[in-house]
Design a protein around this motif. Structure first.
Motif, short mmCIF file in Angstrom:
data_model
loop_
_atom_site.label_atom_id
_atom_site.label_comp_id
_atom_site.label_asym_id
_atom_site.label_seq_id
_atom_site.Cartn_x
_atom_site.Cartn_y
_atom_site.Cartn_z
N PRO A 110 0.84 -1.20 0.00
CA PRO A 110 0.00 0.00 0.00
C PRO A 110 0.87 1.25 0.00
O PRO A 110 2.10 1.17 0.13
N HIS A 111 0.24 2.42 -0.12
CA HIS A 111 0.98 3.68 -0.10
C HIS A 111 1.60 3.93 1.27
O HIS A 111 2.75 4.39 1.36
N GLY A 112 0.85 3.60 2.34
CA GLY A 112 1.31 3.98 3.67
C GLY A 112 1.17 5.49 3.83
O GLY A 112 0.59 6.16 2.98
N VAL A 113 1.73 6.04 4.89
CA VAL A 113 1.66 7.49 5.09
C VAL A 113 2.72 8.21 4.27
O VAL A 113 2.42 9.14 3.52
N LEU A 114 3.97 7.75 4.37
CA LEU A 114 5.07 8.42 3.66
C LEU A 114 5.76 7.54 2.63
O LEU A 114 6.80 7.93 2.09
N ALA A 115 5.21 6.37 2.34
CA ALA A 115 5.77 5.47 1.32
C ALA A 115 7.24 5.16 1.55
O ALA A 115 8.06 5.21 0.64
N ALA A 116 7.59 4.83 2.79
CA ALA A 116 8.98 4.57 3.15
C ALA A 116 9.57 3.40 2.37
O ALA A 116 10.71 3.45 1.90
N GLY A 117 8.81 2.31 2.24
CA GLY A 117 9.32 1.13 1.54
C GLY A 117 9.58 1.39 0.08
O GLY A 117 10.61 0.96 -0.47
N ALA A 118 8.68 2.12 -0.58
CA ALA A 118 8.87 2.42 -2.00
C ALA A 118 10.11 3.28 -2.19
O ALA A 118 10.91 3.04 -3.10
N PHE A 119 10.28 4.28 -1.34
CA PHE A 119 11.44 5.16 -1.49
C PHE A 119 12.75 4.40 -1.28
O PHE A 119 13.66 4.46 -2.10
N LEU A 120 12.86 3.68 -0.17
CA LEU A 120 14.14 3.07 0.15
C LEU A 120 14.50 1.94 -0.81
O LEU A 120 15.66 1.78 -1.18
N ASN A 121 13.50 1.18 -1.26
CA ASN A 121 13.78 0.05 -2.15
C ASN A 121 14.09 0.46 -3.58
O ASN A 121 14.89 -0.20 -4.25
N PHE A 122 13.46 1.54 -4.07
CA PHE A 122 13.60 1.89 -5.48
C PHE A 122 14.39 3.18 -5.74
O PHE A 122 14.84 3.39 -6.86
N CYS A 123 14.56 4.01 -4.71
CA CYS A 123 15.30 5.26 -4.89
C CYS A 123 16.67 5.23 -4.23
O CYS A 123 17.41 6.23 -4.26
N THR A 124 17.00 4.11 -3.60
CA THR A 124 18.33 3.93 -3.02
C THR A 124 18.76 2.48 -3.30
O THR A 124 17.97 1.66 -3.74
N GLU A 125 20.01 2.19 -2.98
CA GLU A 125 20.51 0.82 -3.13
C GLU A 125 20.66 0.13 -1.78
O GLU A 125 21.32 -0.90 -1.67
N ALA A 126 20.06 0.72 -0.73
CA ALA A 126 20.24 0.19 0.61
C ALA A 126 19.72 -1.23 0.77
O ALA A 126 20.29 -2.03 1.52
N SER A 127 18.64 -1.57 0.07
CA SER A 127 18.08 -2.92 0.19
C SER A 127 18.59 -3.86 -0.91
O SER A 127 18.13 -4.99 -1.03
#
Length: 335
Positions: A110-127
């Motif tokens: 889901p979107h969630g409040v701040l879309a933390a999972g989408a940001f970290l998984n697709f906008c960084t290489e941390a995961s």
């Protein structure tokens, strides 16, 4: 209300994790406003040339958010994001191989409040996205409004964010040699108004634009469910029909963004604040759904593929929910 303060003996590692999340929340809530103020204020100082030159560059570069953006790998690989990953922690799970000779359209839920999972998984290489899916370049769509803000637009593009319009999506999905992935948070800002712990409600029943886009490009659809995404914040009660919900919908229609009244913990105490709870997020990437290409699909064809997507998303959720402590009797609800 009793305030529970954080102990003084918190390890440095955990303090750095909290600091990384605080800067991310700040960038989400206030960095755009700060960039706007700085851009205007510089015109009234001896550094006015900085804003003048940037304005010229901004004009020349105005189409870039709709042309794949401009990622900066040093920013995507920053240690800051690894600290943020470990704060929750956030994990990316692959269930099927993705062929780097193809482009893909991924629906994130889901979107969630701040879309933390989408940001970290697709906008960084941390995961470890590039390690899990070699040869695939991720792009995440974001409201076009934010790409009109000086300086902030460049920060967004550095992570792989692109404008959420059809031209932008088509540019990513038309790469002849393949290897592009476009992630769309299908429920969007409106779904954030229903984001609260334990919620499995997705705004998806009548969201079919992404399906039509996939058919027009013959792009496989990939469902993604991010377990734990809704558990990071509490939200002020806003049932449908309430004055608060009506006000939030009205503001969304005017501004294009929703304003959920969320809260969680603080920096030095655990009782209130805007810092998310330390709760795990596990983002599970499903298997690709083949989509036949057709330039102008009929409503029936779109409905058929859309239903297949809903079935695959439900299947993904049901197969993995037990691993992430979702009760057996809880199922996805589409509205």
């Amino acid at each position: 209300m009793k305030v529970e303060f954080a102990p003084l003996s918190v390890p440095l590692q955990r303090r750095l994790q909290t600091a990384s999340v605080v800067q991310w929340v700040f960038s989400f809530l206030a960095l755009a406003q700060c960039c706007t103020v700085a851009f205007i204020a510089l015109f009234f100082t001896r550094f006015w040339l900085v804003s003048a030159l940037y304005a010229a560059w901004w004009f020349i570069d105005r189409e870039k958010p709709s042309k794949g953006g401009r990622r900066i790998h040093s920013i995507r690989n920053s240690i800051v994001w690894r600290y943020m990953r470990d704060y929750f922690p956030i994990t990316l799970v692959k269930t099927a191989e993705l062929d780097p000779r193809q482009n893909y359209l991924m629906g994130f839920h889901p979107h969630g409040v701040l879309a933390a999972g989408a940001f970290l998984n697709f906008c960084t290489e941390a995961s470890g996205f590039s390690t899990l899916f070699p040869g695939i370049t991720p792009h995440l769509m974001m409201l076009s409004l934010w790409f009109r803000i000086p300086f902030f637009r460049d920060y967004l593009m550095s992570g792989g964010l692109v404008s959420s319009d059809k031209e932008s999506a088509s540019y990513v999905l038309q790469k002849p040699e393949g290897g592009n992935m476009l992630a769309i948070i299908v429920g969007g800002a409106q779904e954030a108004l229903d984001a609260r712990p334990g919620s499995c409600t997705l705004l998806l029943k009548n969201r079919k634009g992404f399906v039509r886009l996939a058919i027009e490009h013959g792009t496989p659809l990939v469902p993604i469910f991010s377990f734990g995404e809704n558990d990071l914040f509490e939200q002020v009660r806003n049932p449908k029909g309430s004055w608060l919900r009506q006000l939030q919908h009205r503001l969304q229609q005017i501004m294009g963004i929703s304003l959920p009244l969320f809260h969680a913990r603080g920096i030095f105490q655990y009782s209130f604040g805007l810092v998310p709870y330390r709760r795990p997020i596990c983002t599970v990437v499903g298997k690709p759904i083949p989509v036949p290409r057709k330039h102008r699909p009929s409503e029936e064809e779109v409905d058929r593929v859309h239903q297949k997507y809903l079935n695959e998303l439900c299947k993904l959720f049901e197969e993995h929910k037990a691993k992430y402590n979702i009760p057996e009797d809880r199922h996805l609800e589409f509205i």
